[in-house]
Design a protein around this motif. Structure first.
Motif, PDB file in Angstrom:
ATOM      1  N   GLY A  76       6.829  41.597  15.823  1.00  0.00           N
ATOM      2  CA  GLY A  76       7.257  42.989  15.764  1.00  0.00           C
ATOM      3  C   GLY A  76       8.555  43.223  14.998  1.00  0.00           C
ATOM      4  N   MET A  77       8.883  42.314  14.092  1.00  0.00           N
ATOM      5  CA  MET A  77      10.140  42.456  13.344  1.00  0.00           C
ATOM      6  C   MET A  77       9.974  43.486  12.215  1.00  0.00           C
ATOM      7  N   GLN A  78      11.063  44.199  11.948  1.00  0.00           N
ATOM      8  CA  GLN A  78      11.026  45.203  10.884  1.00  0.00           C
ATOM      9  C   GLN A  78      12.307  45.143  10.058  1.00  0.00           C
ATOM     10  N   GLY A  79      12.220  45.642   8.833  1.00  0.00           N
ATOM     11  CA  GLY A  79      13.414  45.792   7.991  1.00  0.00           C
ATOM     12  C   GLY A  79      14.159  44.484   7.798  1.00  0.00           C
ATOM     13  N   GLN A  80      15.472  44.536   7.996  1.00  0.00           N
ATOM     14  CA  GLN A  80      16.312  43.359   7.796  1.00  0.00           C
ATOM     15  C   GLN A  80      15.922  42.230   8.756  1.00  0.00           C
ATOM     16  N   ALA A  81      15.588  42.587   9.988  1.00  0.00           N
ATOM     17  CA  ALA A  81      15.222  41.566  10.981  1.00  0.00           C
ATOM     18  C   ALA A  81      13.977  40.808  10.541  1.00  0.00           C
ATOM     19  N   PHE A  82      13.061  41.525   9.880  1.00  0.00           N
ATOM     20  CA  PHE A  82      11.846  40.874   9.378  1.00  0.00           C
ATOM     21  C   PHE A  82      12.217  39.793   8.352  1.00  0.00           C
ATOM     22  N   LYS A  83      13.059  40.170   7.406  1.00  0.00           N
ATOM     23  CA  LYS A  83      13.477  39.211   6.368  1.00  0.00           C
ATOM     24  C   LYS A  83      14.198  38.028   6.983  1.00  0.00           C
ATOM     25  N   GLU A  84      15.057  38.319   7.943  1.00  0.00           N
ATOM     26  CA  GLU A  84      15.820  37.253   8.591  1.00  0.00           C
ATOM     27  C   GLU A  84      14.894  36.309   9.357  1.00  0.00           C
ATOM     28  N   MET A  85      13.872  36.888   9.976  1.00  0.00           N
ATOM     29  CA  MET A  85      12.946  36.062  10.754  1.00  0.00           C
ATOM     30  C   MET A  85      12.148  35.136   9.836  1.00  0.00           C
ATOM     31  N   VAL A  86      11.691  35.648   8.696  1.00  0.00           N
ATOM     32  CA  VAL A  86      10.948  34.819   7.737  1.00  0.00           C
ATOM     33  C   VAL A  86      11.826  33.635   7.313  1.00  0.00           C
ATOM     34  N   ARG A  87      13.090  33.939   7.035  1.00  0.00           N
ATOM     35  CA  ARG A  87      14.022  32.889   6.614  1.00  0.00           C
ATOM     36  C   ARG A  87      14.251  31.884   7.756  1.00  0.00           C
ATOM     37  N   PHE A  88      14.410  32.401   8.964  1.00  0.00           N
ATOM     38  CA  PHE A  88      14.654  31.560  10.145  1.00  0.00           C
ATOM     39  C   PHE A  88      13.498  30.572  10.355  1.00  0.00           C
ATOM     40  N   VAL A  89      12.274  31.095  10.285  1.00  0.00           N
ATOM     41  CA  VAL A  89      11.084  30.283  10.552  1.00  0.00           C
ATOM     42  C   VAL A  89      10.959  29.168   9.515  1.00  0.00           C
ATOM     43  N   HIS A  90      11.193  29.516   8.249  1.00  0.00           N
ATOM     44  CA  HIS A  90      11.141  28.502   7.193  1.00  0.00           C
ATOM     45  C   HIS A  90      12.188  27.411   7.425  1.00  0.00           C
ATOM     46  N   ALA A  91      13.404  27.826   7.756  1.00  0.00           N
ATOM     47  CA  ALA A  91      14.492  26.863   7.948  1.00  0.00           C
ATOM     48  C   ALA A  91      14.191  25.964   9.143  1.00  0.00           C
ATOM     49  N   LEU A  92      13.611  26.566  10.191  1.00  0.00           N
ATOM     50  CA  LEU A  92      13.322  25.802  11.401  1.00  0.00           C
ATOM     51  C   LEU A  92      12.281  24.720  11.109  1.00  0.00           C
ATOM     52  N   TYR A  93      11.234  25.087  10.382  1.00  0.00           N
ATOM     53  CA  TYR A  93      10.189  24.095  10.091  1.00  0.00           C
ATOM     54  C   TYR A  93      10.729  22.990   9.178  1.00  0.00           C
ATOM     55  N   LYS A  94      11.552  23.393   8.211  1.00  0.00           N
ATOM     56  CA  LYS A  94      12.134  22.407   7.297  1.00  0.00           C
ATOM     57  C   LYS A  94      12.993  21.407   8.080  1.00  0.00           C
ATOM     58  N   ALA A  95      13.778  21.915   9.017  1.00  0.00           N
ATOM     59  CA  ALA A  95      14.608  21.041   9.846  1.00  0.00           C
ATOM     60  C   ALA A  95      13.729  20.082  10.633  1.00  0.00           C
ATOM     61  N   PHE A  96      12.641  20.614  11.190  1.00  0.00           N
ATOM     62  CA  PHE A  96      11.752  19.807  12.042  1.00  0.00           C
ATOM     63  C   PHE A  96      11.220  18.580  11.300  1.00  0.00           C
ATOM     64  N   VAL A  97      10.676  18.808  10.097  1.00  0.00           N
ATOM     65  CA  VAL A  97      10.100  17.668   9.382  1.00  0.00           C
ATOM     66  C   VAL A  97      11.191  16.780   8.794  1.00  0.00           C
ATOM     67  N   SER A  98      12.308  17.376   8.395  1.00  0.00           N
ATOM     68  CA  SER A  98      13.356  16.574   7.753  1.00  0.00           C
ATOM     69  C   SER A  98      13.973  15.561   8.705  1.00  0.00           C
ATOM     70  N   ILE A  99      14.092  15.918   9.978  1.00  0.00           N
ATOM     71  CA  ILE A  99      14.771  15.003  10.902  1.00  0.00           C
ATOM     72  C   ILE A  99      13.781  14.187  11.730  1.00  0.00           C
TER      73      ILE A  99
END
Lengths: 396, 291
Positions: free
Chosen positions: A177-200
């Motif tokens: 249910g994210m909208q506007g700026q929060a939507f963009k931030e969430m997309v970025r958050f999810v990508h960063a989280l997955y990248k961290a998961f596989v990297s470590i």
């Protein structure tokens, strides 16, 4: 390997994952200093004092408290540091708190409402791929959500060859249910989280809650990070993050000796070669009226040095009334194992509890002879059934 | 007949010249397995145990006609070795290595979907077809020839079961150690299917443990498609929740992957479940004689 919240958050932030910032402290004085510093760095005027133990549900047990002044920081930190924190995930007696994380207040008022989200990254064993699991019902026990609102739990399977794709990240943000700026931030958050998961080489991330702040930032307010023990060969730096105060001291000692040991609360110690047979041996102890005091895989060789170490570790537990050694000697010959047991027994000295030794496989008869003629207080058997009956006779 | 490996299997050893590779290759040769060579990158062109060493699996396959590979490569490089074997056209890959990072196995498992190959393991004792071929680290003498197939996540517990089966007068066709990791090439169900299709196998022992849902999936398949009796045991009834019990995959996560839950579903699906690991052989003898 489990990490503390503060360690997990530090690692996440190096991958660009937004976090609730904080500073770890071991004394009330350090806590005040941390709060002061955090105020300078973030402008926060309230602080959250969070117990750092390897267990969830800390808030329920009184291990997470809000402080609205430096005096309160000191007071709450004094209460929490040193306490035995009992939560639904700790042992009955609780876990001693050695450190607190002084964290910024992130529930400040702003232009929009705050929203708590649940998010985890884990292995789907059935299909052999990593997946993200998430729910707009954050901040509560996810197992309760699964019971009451199963339609509110979503998953996103990640293809190993491509990694998490943009449309998947967008789908997550839309479903939340994210909208506007929060939507963009969430997309970025999810990508960063997955990248961290596989990297470590993590085996589990559980972020509960992920918070959408009143000004549309997306941050991890908590972080349960578990590393894949087998992945540590690629990340030797993370082995320093192990907090042995969180573990049973005998388990730590066993690990250092290269033995695979888990402490249990029964009365029959056991020493077995192979993990599957070790679990099966625990089960048979229980079936025949005892209770296993431990899981111990002594490994393929089962030589005198290892057996001796295993004896010493098992005997640290005063509840142990008998010890069952169960070795299937295949490549390793039973007579050699038997000699190792005799030597180890003599090195340990007088062992105050009866020992049942079950040796099966190559040269099992010769092995039994060695044990029978050793003059030690050892009941030697060959069939597993006989060993079980001996357990019943001694402790059942 | 038999499954996966037999006396015609042409086996290469990846990690041939290392300590483990050398020891177990010798044992396999002694058992009568046709070990036709090995692979150790950088040692190609030399000989080891009287057999040629190659730099790549591709060369080994080309020169020796190998169709089976066993892997003793250290954990950090083992997933790569699995994929190399698959790419070279090896039909059956047996990965013994314990401790491969999960992330590597996620990649390897999905890579294998594009290849015509069967992976057994990793973190397993291997596969043995009694008195024909041993491609693994198990003590060969325990596995006397007979009519019972074994599928197991564990090493020594497999030997225990085989020993009981032999002593019950039945003997073994093929024993498949599928491995104790969270991700394995051939889960319980797929290994059971192979033995159901093997005309020599008259009964199957299925040994599982806590963690994951492979046993539940196998049980459901057996209920629908099973043509032979299955005796089952699940290790770890006394294991505490949330602790890894030796095998990386042996951890109770929820309510469906406990030993109790697995045994319940196996019983519902018509599997002869024993609570005591000492009764595997006895139960199979009863079931077979009642047919």
């Amino acid at each position: 390997m489990n990490l503390h919240e503060y360690q997990g958050k530090e690692i996440l932030s190096t991958f660009g994952v937004g976090i609730q910032r904080g500073i770890v402290a071991s004394t009330p004085e350090e806590a005040v200093e941390a709060a002061r510093k955090l105020h300078e760095q973030t402008g926060t005027n309230w602080w959250v004092v969070k117990a750092q133990i390897h267990a969830g549900g800390r808030g329920k047990g009184g291990g997470v408290k809000l402080a609205k002044s430096l005096e309160e920081v000191k007071e709450k930190a004094s209460q929490i540091i040193g306490m035995n924190l009992v939560t639904p995930q700790t042992p009955r007696e609780g876990k001693k708190v050695h450190q607190v994380l002084i964290a910024e207040d992130v529930y400040y008022p702003g232009p929009g409402p705050t929203k708590e989200i649940y998010m985890s990254v884990l292995l789907n064993r059935q299909i052999g791929k990593f997946m993200m699991m998430y729910s707009p019902q954050g901040g509560m026990d996810i197992e309760e959500v699964a019971e009451s609102h199963p339609d509110q739990i979503f998953t996103e399977i990640v293809e190993p060859s491509t990694g998490l794709l943009d449309f998947q990240a967008r789908r997550i943000a839309f479903n939340l249910g994210m909208q506007g700026q929060a939507f963009k931030e969430m997309v970025r958050f999810v990508h960063a989280l997955y990248k961290a998961f596989v990297s470590i080489d993590a085996s589990l991330f559980e972020i509960n809650p992920v918070l959408k702040t009143s000004d549309d930032r997306i941050i991890a307010v908590d972080a349960k990070v578990v590393l894949d023990d087998n992945g540590l060969i690629r990340h030797p730096e993370y082995t320093a993050l192990r907090d042995i105060r969180e573990e049973d001291p005998t388990e730590v000692e066993a690990r250092e000796a290269g033995l695979n040991f888990v402490k249990l609360d029964g009365n029959v110690g056991c020493m077995v070669n192979g993990a599957g047979l070790a679990m099966a041996t625990m089960d048979i102890i229980k079936l025949y009226g005892g209770n296993p005091a431990n899981f111990l895989d002594v490994g393929g060789t089962a030589d005198a040095a290892r057996v001796e170490k295993a004896f010493r570790i098992i005997l640290k537990d005063p509840n142990v009334k008998a010890i069952l050694i169960n070795i299937f000697g295949g490549i390793v010959r039973c007579d050699r194992v038997a000699q190792g047991i005799v030597d180890a027994y003599k090195n340990v000295g007088d062992i105050p509890v009866p020992i049942i030794v079950r040796l099966q496989g190559t040269n099992a008869e010769e092995a039994k002879k060695i044990l029978d003629e050793s003059g030690l207080k050892v009941h030697s058997v060959i069939a597993l059934q006989e060993a079980a009956e001996k357990v019943r006779e001694l402790v059942g | 007949m038999s499954v996966l490996v037999n006396k015609h299997s042409r086996v290469i050893v990846q990690g041939f010249t290392g300590k483990e590779g050398t020891f177990h290759a010798s044992q396999m040769i002694e058992y009568g397995t046709q070990v036709v060579g090995g692979v150790t990158p950088g040692k190609g062109g030399t000989k080891h145990l009287d057999r040629p060493v190659f730099n790549t699996v591709e060369q080994a396959v080309k020169e020796t006609g190998a169709d089976v590979s066993i892997i003793f490569v250290p954990p950090a490089f083992a997933a790569d070795s699995i994929m190399e074997a698959a790419e070279a056209g090896i039909q059956v890959i047996v990965a013994i290595t314990e401790g491969i990072p999960v992330r590597d196995m996620v990649v390897a498992k999905n890579y294998l979907k594009t290849k015509e190959t069967v992976l057994i393991g990793p973190n397993c004792p291997g596969v043995i077809t009694a008195e024909e071929a041993k491609v693994g680290i198990m003590p060969g003498f325990v596995f006397k020839k007979g009519s019972i197939g074994i599928v197991s996540k564990s090493g020594t517990l497999t030997y225990e079961a085989a020993d009981q089966i032999v002593k019950a007068g039945l003997g073994i066709t093929t024993a498949i150690g599928i491995g104790g990791d969270p991700i394995i090439g051939t889960p319980t169900r797929e290994a059971i299917k192979m033995l159901m299709d093997d005309p020599e196998t008259q009964g199957i022992v299925m040994i599982g443990e806590i963690g994951g849902n492979y046993e539940a999936l196998a049980a459901e398949w057996i209920q629908e498609n099973g043509t032979k009796p299955v005796v089952g045991f699940i290790a770890g009834e006394t294991a505490p929740k949330g602790r890894t019990m030796g095998h990386a995959g042996a951890i109770v996560g929820g309510k469906d992957d406990t030993a109790q839950a697995k045994k319940a579903i196996m019983r519902q699906c018509g599997i002869h479940v024993v609570d005591s690991p000492a009764e595997i052989g006895k139960k199979m003898a009863e079931v077979i004689s009642g047919l």
